[in-house]
Design a protein around this motif. Structure first.
Motif, short mmCIF file in Angstrom:
data_model
loop_
_atom_site.label_atom_id
_atom_site.label_comp_id
_atom_site.label_asym_id
_atom_site.label_seq_id
_atom_site.Cartn_x
_atom_site.Cartn_y
_atom_site.Cartn_z
N GLU A 73 0.82 -1.21 0.00
CA GLU A 73 0.00 0.00 0.00
C GLU A 73 0.86 1.27 0.00
OE1 GLU A 73 0.93 -0.99 4.24
OE2 GLU A 73 0.44 -2.14 2.47
N LEU A 74 2.13 1.15 0.34
CA LEU A 74 3.04 2.30 0.38
C LEU A 74 3.87 2.47 -0.89
CD1 LEU A 74 4.32 2.03 4.07
CD2 LEU A 74 2.43 3.40 3.17
N VAL A 75 3.81 1.50 -1.79
CA VAL A 75 4.60 1.56 -3.02
C VAL A 75 4.34 2.84 -3.82
CG1 VAL A 75 5.03 0.42 -5.25
CG2 VAL A 75 4.97 -0.92 -3.15
N PRO A 76 3.09 3.33 -3.90
CA PRO A 76 2.87 4.56 -4.66
C PRO A 76 3.61 5.79 -4.11
CG PRO A 76 0.80 3.40 -4.35
CD PRO A 76 1.83 2.71 -3.49
N LEU A 77 4.13 5.70 -2.90
CA LEU A 77 4.88 6.82 -2.32
C LEU A 77 6.32 6.89 -2.84
CD1 LEU A 77 3.71 6.47 1.40
CD2 LEU A 77 2.82 8.03 -0.36
N VAL A 78 6.74 5.86 -3.56
CA VAL A 78 8.11 5.78 -4.07
C VAL A 78 8.10 6.06 -5.57
CG1 VAL A 78 10.12 4.28 -4.36
CG2 VAL A 78 8.72 4.12 -2.29
N PRO A 79 8.85 7.08 -6.00
CA PRO A 79 8.90 7.36 -7.44
C PRO A 79 9.39 6.15 -8.24
CG PRO A 79 9.89 9.15 -6.19
CD PRO A 79 9.64 8.02 -5.22
N ARG A 80 8.76 5.93 -9.36
CA ARG A 80 9.10 4.78 -10.21
C ARG A 80 10.55 4.84 -10.68
NH1 ARG A 80 6.40 0.81 -9.30
NH2 ARG A 80 6.72 0.02 -11.39
N ASP A 81 11.09 6.04 -10.76
CA ASP A 81 12.48 6.22 -11.17
C ASP A 81 13.42 5.39 -10.30
OD1 ASP A 81 12.53 9.18 -12.82
OD2 ASP A 81 10.86 8.81 -11.45
N LEU A 82 13.10 5.26 -9.02
CA LEU A 82 13.98 4.53 -8.12
C LEU A 82 14.00 3.03 -8.42
CD1 LEU A 82 13.31 6.42 -4.77
CD2 LEU A 82 15.33 6.56 -6.26
N PHE A 83 12.90 2.50 -8.90
CA PHE A 83 12.88 1.09 -9.29
C PHE A 83 13.85 0.88 -10.45
CE2 PHE A 83 9.12 1.36 -6.76
CZ PHE A 83 8.95 0.09 -6.22
N TRP A 84 13.85 1.81 -11.39
CA TRP A 84 14.77 1.74 -12.53
C TRP A 84 16.21 1.95 -12.06
CZ3 TRP A 84 15.04 -0.02 -17.24
CH2 TRP A 84 16.10 0.37 -18.06
N TYR A 85 16.43 2.95 -11.24
CA TYR A 85 17.77 3.31 -10.77
C TYR A 85 18.43 2.13 -10.06
CZ TYR A 85 21.48 5.87 -8.36
OH TYR A 85 22.69 6.29 -7.88
N PHE A 86 17.72 1.48 -9.17
CA PHE A 86 18.30 0.37 -8.42
C PHE A 86 18.33 -0.91 -9.24
CE2 PHE A 86 17.07 3.10 -4.74
CZ PHE A 86 18.36 3.36 -4.30
N GLY A 87 17.41 -1.04 -10.18
CA GLY A 87 17.44 -2.16 -11.12
C GLY A 87 17.26 -3.52 -10.46
N GLY A 88 17.90 -4.53 -11.06
CA GLY A 88 17.83 -5.89 -10.52
C GLY A 88 16.40 -6.37 -10.39
N GLU A 89 16.10 -6.92 -9.23
CA GLU A 89 14.76 -7.45 -8.96
C GLU A 89 13.68 -6.39 -9.06
OE1 GLU A 89 12.33 -9.62 -5.33
OE2 GLU A 89 14.51 -9.74 -5.33
N CYS A 90 14.05 -5.14 -8.84
CA CYS A 90 13.07 -4.04 -8.90
C CYS A 90 12.43 -3.92 -10.28
CB CYS A 90 13.74 -2.71 -8.55
SG CYS A 90 14.37 -2.64 -6.87
N LEU A 91 13.15 -4.33 -11.31
CA LEU A 91 12.61 -4.25 -12.67
C LEU A 91 11.42 -5.18 -12.87
CD1 LEU A 91 15.92 -4.06 -14.72
CD2 LEU A 91 14.49 -2.18 -13.87
N HIS A 92 11.30 -6.20 -12.03
CA HIS A 92 10.15 -7.11 -12.11
C HIS A 92 8.85 -6.41 -11.73
CE1 HIS A 92 12.60 -10.59 -12.94
NE2 HIS A 92 13.37 -10.30 -11.91
N TYR A 93 8.97 -5.29 -11.05
CA TYR A 93 7.79 -4.55 -10.61
C TYR A 93 7.43 -3.41 -11.55
CZ TYR A 93 9.19 -7.10 -6.44
OH TYR A 93 9.57 -8.09 -5.58
N MET A 94 8.06 -3.39 -12.72
CA MET A 94 7.80 -2.34 -13.70
C MET A 94 7.23 -2.96 -14.97
SD MET A 94 11.33 -0.13 -13.35
CE MET A 94 10.72 1.28 -14.28
N PRO A 95 6.17 -2.37 -15.52
CA PRO A 95 5.65 -2.88 -16.79
C PRO A 95 6.61 -2.55 -17.93
CG PRO A 95 4.44 -0.92 -16.13
CD PRO A 95 5.38 -1.25 -15.01
#
Length: 132
Positions: A73-95
């Protein structure tokens, strides 16, 4: 050439950090052991990224993945850019379409850096995302 890539993402992490601390469960006086550990890891990530020391990229991947699993429920508080920046497993959470946008942005950044020409990450990001 000095790039604004890292400072831009550090700022996003600090914004996300402050947003997370204003929401349950992190806004409580007493945190559970798991919540306190997550907050400690988040504090350590901000510090490591500020100092550009250690394996903050791997830590970021772990923390964002943990956020998705334990605090969806808190994921929307984190900019999507950070998922890309950190990469790795985080990319699985990006369309895929979102990944394509960040790939385009990185390609433009790398092209500018390889040609040793100025590049403003924030302006280029806004243009690609249609924010202007």
């Amino acid at each position: 050439m000095i790039s604004d890539y890292h400072p831009f993402h550090l700022n996003l992490l600090k914004v996300a950090y402050n947003n997370l601390l204003r929401h349950d469960p992190f806004d409580q006086n007493q945190l559970s052991e798991n919540d306190a550990e997550f907050r400690h890891q988040l504090d350590a990530l901000v510090d490591a990224m500020e100092q550009q020391r250690g394996d903050y990229i791997e830590s970021g991947q772990e923390i964002l993945s943990r956020l998705v699993r334990h605090y969806p429920e808190l994921v929307p508080l984190v900019p999507r850019d950070l998922f890309w920046y950190f990469g790795g497993e985080c990319l699985h959470y990006m369309p895929d379409d979102e990944i394509e946008i960040f790939q385009q942005l990185d390609e433009e950044r790398h092209a500018a850096e390889s040609e040793n020409r100025p590049f403003n990450y924030e302006e280029t990001r806004a243009r690609i995302l249609g924010l202007h």
